[in-house]
Design a protein around this motif. Structure first.
Motif, PDB file in Angstrom:
ATOM      1  N   GLN A 184       0.846  -1.188   0.000  1.00  0.00           N
ATOM      2  CA  GLN A 184       0.000   0.000   0.000  1.00  0.00           C
ATOM      3  C   GLN A 184       0.888   1.248   0.000  1.00  0.00           C
ATOM      4  O   GLN A 184       1.066   1.921   1.012  1.00  0.00           O
ATOM      5  N   GLY A 185       1.461   1.557  -1.146  1.00  0.00           N
ATOM      6  CA  GLY A 185       2.360   2.700  -1.276  1.00  0.00           C
ATOM      7  C   GLY A 185       2.702   2.946  -2.727  1.00  0.00           C
ATOM      8  O   GLY A 185       2.082   2.366  -3.629  1.00  0.00           O
ATOM      9  N   ASP A 186       3.687   3.804  -2.940  1.00  0.00           N
ATOM     10  CA  ASP A 186       4.090   4.184  -4.298  1.00  0.00           C
ATOM     11  C   ASP A 186       5.609   4.183  -4.424  1.00  0.00           C
ATOM     12  O   ASP A 186       6.313   4.668  -3.523  1.00  0.00           O
ATOM     13  N   SER A 187       6.100   3.688  -5.534  1.00  0.00           N
ATOM     14  CA  SER A 187       7.520   3.804  -5.858  1.00  0.00           C
ATOM     15  C   SER A 187       7.710   3.439  -7.324  1.00  0.00           C
ATOM     16  O   SER A 187       7.274   2.364  -7.768  1.00  0.00           O
ATOM     17  N   GLU A 188       8.335   4.357  -8.070  1.00  0.00           N
ATOM     18  CA  GLU A 188       8.607   4.119  -9.488  1.00  0.00           C
ATOM     19  C   GLU A 188      10.073   4.388  -9.801  1.00  0.00           C
ATOM     20  O   GLU A 188      10.612   5.419  -9.380  1.00  0.00           O
ATOM     21  N   LEU A 189      10.686   3.476 -10.529  1.00  0.00           N
ATOM     22  CA  LEU A 189      12.069   3.648 -10.975  1.00  0.00           C
ATOM     23  C   LEU A 189      12.067   3.836 -12.482  1.00  0.00           C
ATOM     24  O   LEU A 189      11.545   3.003 -13.224  1.00  0.00           O
ATOM     25  N   ILE A 190      12.664   4.941 -12.927  1.00  0.00           N
ATOM     26  CA  ILE A 190      12.809   5.213 -14.363  1.00  0.00           C
ATOM     27  C   ILE A 190      14.267   4.980 -14.729  1.00  0.00           C
ATOM     28  O   ILE A 190      15.168   5.588 -14.155  1.00  0.00           O
ATOM     29  N   GLN A 191      14.514   4.095 -15.686  1.00  0.00           N
ATOM     30  CA  GLN A 191      15.869   3.812 -16.161  1.00  0.00           C
ATOM     31  C   GLN A 191      16.033   4.309 -17.595  1.00  0.00           C
ATOM     32  O   GLN A 191      15.288   3.904 -18.489  1.00  0.00           O
ATOM     33  N   ILE A 192      17.004   5.207 -17.789  1.00  0.00           N
ATOM     34  CA  ILE A 192      17.305   5.739 -19.112  1.00  0.00           C
ATOM     35  C   ILE A 192      18.799   5.535 -19.342  1.00  0.00           C
ATOM     36  O   ILE A 192      19.621   6.244 -18.764  1.00  0.00           O
ATOM     37  N   GLY A 193      19.151   4.539 -20.151  1.00  0.00           N
ATOM     38  CA  GLY A 193      20.565   4.208 -20.308  1.00  0.00           C
ATOM     39  C   GLY A 193      21.120   3.774 -18.968  1.00  0.00           C
ATOM     40  O   GLY A 193      20.586   2.893 -18.298  1.00  0.00           O
ATOM     41  N   PRO A 238       5.240  14.211   1.787  1.00  0.00           N
ATOM     42  CA  PRO A 238       5.708  13.516   2.993  1.00  0.00           C
ATOM     43  C   PRO A 238       4.701  12.620   3.701  1.00  0.00           C
ATOM     44  O   PRO A 238       4.487  12.732   4.911  1.00  0.00           O
ATOM     45  N   HIS A 239       4.085  11.684   2.969  1.00  0.00           N
ATOM     46  CA  HIS A 239       3.269  10.657   3.596  1.00  0.00           C
ATOM     47  C   HIS A 239       4.095   9.373   3.685  1.00  0.00           C
ATOM     48  O   HIS A 239       4.877   9.065   2.770  1.00  0.00           O
ATOM     49  N   GLU A 240       3.910   8.620   4.752  1.00  0.00           N
ATOM     50  CA  GLU A 240       4.723   7.430   5.031  1.00  0.00           C
ATOM     51  C   GLU A 240       4.696   6.405   3.895  1.00  0.00           C
ATOM     52  O   GLU A 240       5.697   5.734   3.633  1.00  0.00           O
ATOM     53  N   ASP A 241       3.567   6.285   3.188  1.00  0.00           N
ATOM     54  CA  ASP A 241       3.485   5.276   2.131  1.00  0.00           C
ATOM     55  C   ASP A 241       4.222   5.699   0.850  1.00  0.00           C
ATOM     56  O   ASP A 241       4.273   4.935  -0.111  1.00  0.00           O
ATOM     57  N   HIS A 242       4.796   6.899   0.879  1.00  0.00           N
ATOM     58  CA  HIS A 242       5.577   7.381  -0.267  1.00  0.00           C
ATOM     59  C   HIS A 242       7.042   7.629   0.090  1.00  0.00           C
ATOM     60  O   HIS A 242       7.917   7.492  -0.766  1.00  0.00           O
ATOM     61  N   ILE A 243       7.311   8.003   1.339  1.00  0.00           N
ATOM     62  CA  ILE A 243       8.708   8.290   1.725  1.00  0.00           C
ATOM     63  C   ILE A 243       9.215   7.375   2.840  1.00  0.00           C
ATOM     64  O   ILE A 243      10.280   7.577   3.385  1.00  0.00           O
TER      65      ILE A 243
END
Length: 319
Positions: free
Chosen positions: A65-74, A109-114
């Motif tokens: 129950q949260g958010d995290s995205e990784l963007i890879q460019i090269g 700054p919500h716990e499920d994001h940071i």
């Protein structure tokens, strides 16, 4: 004497004809060489173009129950949020060999994001750090600030319109558009990534208030992929905003059987009514989108619309 002149004349004519034939062949060889040279150059250009636009990956990490995205460019990495404090985001990054985050963005700054942002900062090399001008008195926020201080990292507050350019990709900040909000969710940093002909929007937990401001400013929000705001809550993804983005795909990050009932039925109905292909971390785990600048592919299939139903909602506050 006349006979001799005729022979000489005949020989001269023959030599002249041979000369013309020889010139013609030489010209043909030159033309062939030029054509081959042009074709080789064109092929080389095409190969070079393919090399440039073949390596964008976006990991919508399953952090519950949260958010995290990784963007890879090269060889460059951009991290948007880090999920809850259970270190799932950090564990995933380590599992795919990530040692450096060139740009880190804490949407709000919500716990499920940071929650695990301090773990990321403490365990990986972090370049530039972005966060909105919003603070809380929580231990989670304090841990993140302490980690930044220990690594001598500055908290940069982006302005709407600011951009990060990495290779052939450009990330543009679209929100927040006001200095103060009643709800912390609306401080969320919203950004759009453009790569070739493809584009992706990341909403954090931005709600209807922030969406309205973006629409009022007539910012460019058309995108192929929408990371749905606030885990698919009814407080986000207004019809006007969804129509403007007009995505082909939508990704919802939430936990299976979560107490908030995310994603809400109202949001799913809007997405399904527009025949948008929906991906959900609660049902499919980590979702990975790959773009070559023209086409987007995913590591999993879209959720079957017939089974794309909202979890049962409890009385727990929708944060």
């Amino acid at each position: 004497m006349t006979k001799t002149k005729k022979v000489i004349s005949l020989l001269l004519t023959l030599l002249f004809s041979l000369f013309l034939i020889s010139c013609g062949k030489s010209s043909q060889v030159d033309n062939v060489n030029n054509t081959n040279s042009t074709t080789a150059a064109t092929t080389e250009t095409k190969i070079e173009t393919q090399k440039t636009l073949e390596d964008l990956k976006i990991h919508y990490i399953d952090v519950g129950q949260g958010d995290s995205e990784l963007i890879q460019i090269g060889d460059k990495n951009i991290l948007i949020d880090a999920g809850t404090s259970d270190k799932k985001a950090l564990d995933y990054l380590k599992s795919i060999g990530i040692t450096t985050i060139d740009y880190a963005i804490a949407t709000h700054p919500h716990e499920d994001h940071i929650g695990s942002m301090d773990d990321v900062i403490n365990n990986l090399k972090v370049g530039t750090f972005y966060a909105p001008k919003a603070t809380t008195t929580t231990k989670t926020f304090e841990n993140m600030v302490d980690a930044l201080k220990n690594k001598n990292l500055k908290m940069n507050v982006p302005k709407v319109g600011d951009q990060i350019t990495v290779g052939d990709a450009t990330l543009t900040f679209l929100a927040p558009n006001s200095a103060k909000y009643e709800d912390l969710n609306n401080y969320s940093i919203v950004c759009k990534l453009k790569y070739g002909n493809n584009s992706f929007i990341f909403m954090g937990d931005a709600e209807d208030v922030s969406e309205g401001e973006i629409l009022k400013k007539q910012l460019d929000i058309q995108a192929d992929v929408l990371k749905v705001g606030h885990h698919g809550s009814h407080s986000s993804t207004t019809q006007a905003f969804l129509d403007k983005v007009n995505p082909k795909y939508a990704v919802i990050s939430c936990e299976k059987g979560n107490d908030y009932g995310h994603p809400h039925e109202e949001t799913l109905d809007k997405l399904n009514a527009k025949n948008i292909n929906v991906f959900r971390t609660d049902l499919e785990g980590t979702v990975i989108a790959t773009s070559d600048g023209t086409n987007i592919t995913f590591n999993v299939k879209p959720v079957d619309k017939a089974n794309d139903i909202a979890p049962k909602k409890t009385n727990k506050k929708d944060n």
